[in-house]
Scaffold this active site. Structure first.
Site, PDB file in Angstrom:
ATOM      1  CE  LYS A  72       5.453   2.896  -0.177  1.00  0.00           C
ATOM      2  NZ  LYS A  72       4.099   3.411  -0.408  1.00  0.00           N
ATOM      3  CE  LYS A  85       0.866  -4.265   6.411  1.00  0.00           C
ATOM      4  NZ  LYS A  85       0.384  -2.877   6.409  1.00  0.00           N
ATOM      5  CE  LYS A 113      -3.314  -3.811  -2.240  1.00  0.00           C
ATOM      6  NZ  LYS A 113      -4.330  -2.844  -2.673  1.00  0.00           N
TER       7      LYS A 113
END
Length: 326
Positions: free
Chosen positions: A111, A192, A195
């Site tokens: 991140k 994966k 969202k």
């Protein structure tokens, strides 16, 4: 009974991967465990959030917990920030963790990649996660394999403290998902389901309408062979769809291979659309029934009181072992 803790961030609609990977487990575990299921809103603010949207998302996720079958009579359902012990214990654990071990966290490295500086909350996120778990003397933490490193850090910090201040923490065990239950993105089965992905057809959300579900499944990436066979390495697309079909229908992968022997992907996908729409319909109906009800707010208030009662006992022991307070 052994105690279970798990939490889900209130960031947007929960998708099929979250449901099959985590929430379905929540429902099963509550039958023979003492379960605490949390909406981890404090984790959400590691990145900027619109306050009004965040409040709505908290209620969305709480409603979905209940809609998939989490029973507030068997489990404690609550919002993280309603229990002060999470933040209080997080600071104590921060003082007993090291920058070296936090900087090795894979998710932080991913991140903060290519950034000269990153929010401190992203860096200390795993410590707050450890506090979430240790606050309730948790025995079992059901998580995906991508959270394994965080569970190990939690265990390391707890063990480190126990070595000098015995009987401070219960050392939790991770309950990791079987690889077969891992649901991947429909447009890229090497990633994966997420969202935050830009392509809305990369995922199926629990509240999607039938038309959206159909479009996403029919557009899903497969391969040119047209043979329904489970082979993650060579046929990741159809293998991912078979995983979804298998979990939702309770048919084994072998059964699906036999059923669609000699049939193409078109027939398989059409049937998967029906199976998925049928499986999600009662979840959506229950969600709509409870989402704007007083019952939901009462469940969360009651859950916060019950969770706080447990956390206060833990914090009394922790503070006593550290010499904090009077």
């Amino acid at each position: 009974m052994k105690r279970v803790f798990s939490g889900v961030q209130p960031t947007g609609n929960i998708h099929l991967g979250n449901y099959l990977g985590a929430l379905k487990q929540f429902v099963e575990l509550q039958e023979d465990h003492e379960c605490l299921y949390c909406i981890v809103d404090m984790h959400a603010i590691t990145l900027p959030q619109d306050p009004k949207e965040l409040k709505e998302h908290i209620l969305d996720v709480a409603s979905l917990y209940l809609a998939v079958g989490v029973d507030p009579k068997k489990s404690i359902v609550f919002v993280q920030s309603d229990v002060p012990g999470h933040a209080e214990l997080s600071w104590i654990l921060t003082c007993n963790s090291y920058t070296g071990e936090l900087s090795r966290m894979t998710q932080f490295k991913a991140k903060s990649k290519n950034q000269e500086s990153a929010p401190t909350g992203l860096f200390t996120y795993p410590v707050l996660m450890a506090a979430d778990i240790l606050l309730y003397d948790t025995d079992v933490v059901p998580v995906g394999n991508d959270q394994k490193q965080h569970i190990e850090l939690c265990r390391d910090i707890a063990t480190r403290i126990n070595n000098t201040r015995k009987k401070t923490f219960v050392i939790p065990e991770g309950r990791y998902l079987k690889e077969g239950a891992r649901i991947m993105a429909l447009d890229d089965p090497t990633q994966k389901m997420s969202k935050s992905a830009e392509n809305i057809h990369s995922r199926i959300s629990l509240l999607d309408d039938p038309a959206k579900i159909k479009k996403s499944i029919m557009k899903a990436t497969t391969d040119s062979e047209g043979i329904v066979k489970f082979d993650v390495e060579n046929k990741p697309g159809i293998s991912n769809l078979m995983n979804i079909y298998s979990v939702l229908s309770s048919k084994s992968l072998d059964e699906l291979e036999k059923e669609y022997d000699g049939k193409g992907y078109g027939d398989f996908k059409k049937d998967l659309v029906e199976v998925t729409v049928e499986a999600l319909a009662p979840i959506k109906a229950r969600y709509e029934e409870i989402r704007h009800s007083d019952e939901l707010l009462e469940i969360l208030r009651d859950g916060a009181e019950r969770a706080n009662a447990i956390s206060v006992k833990t914090m009394k022991r922790v503070k006593g072992n550290f010499g904090l307070g009077l």
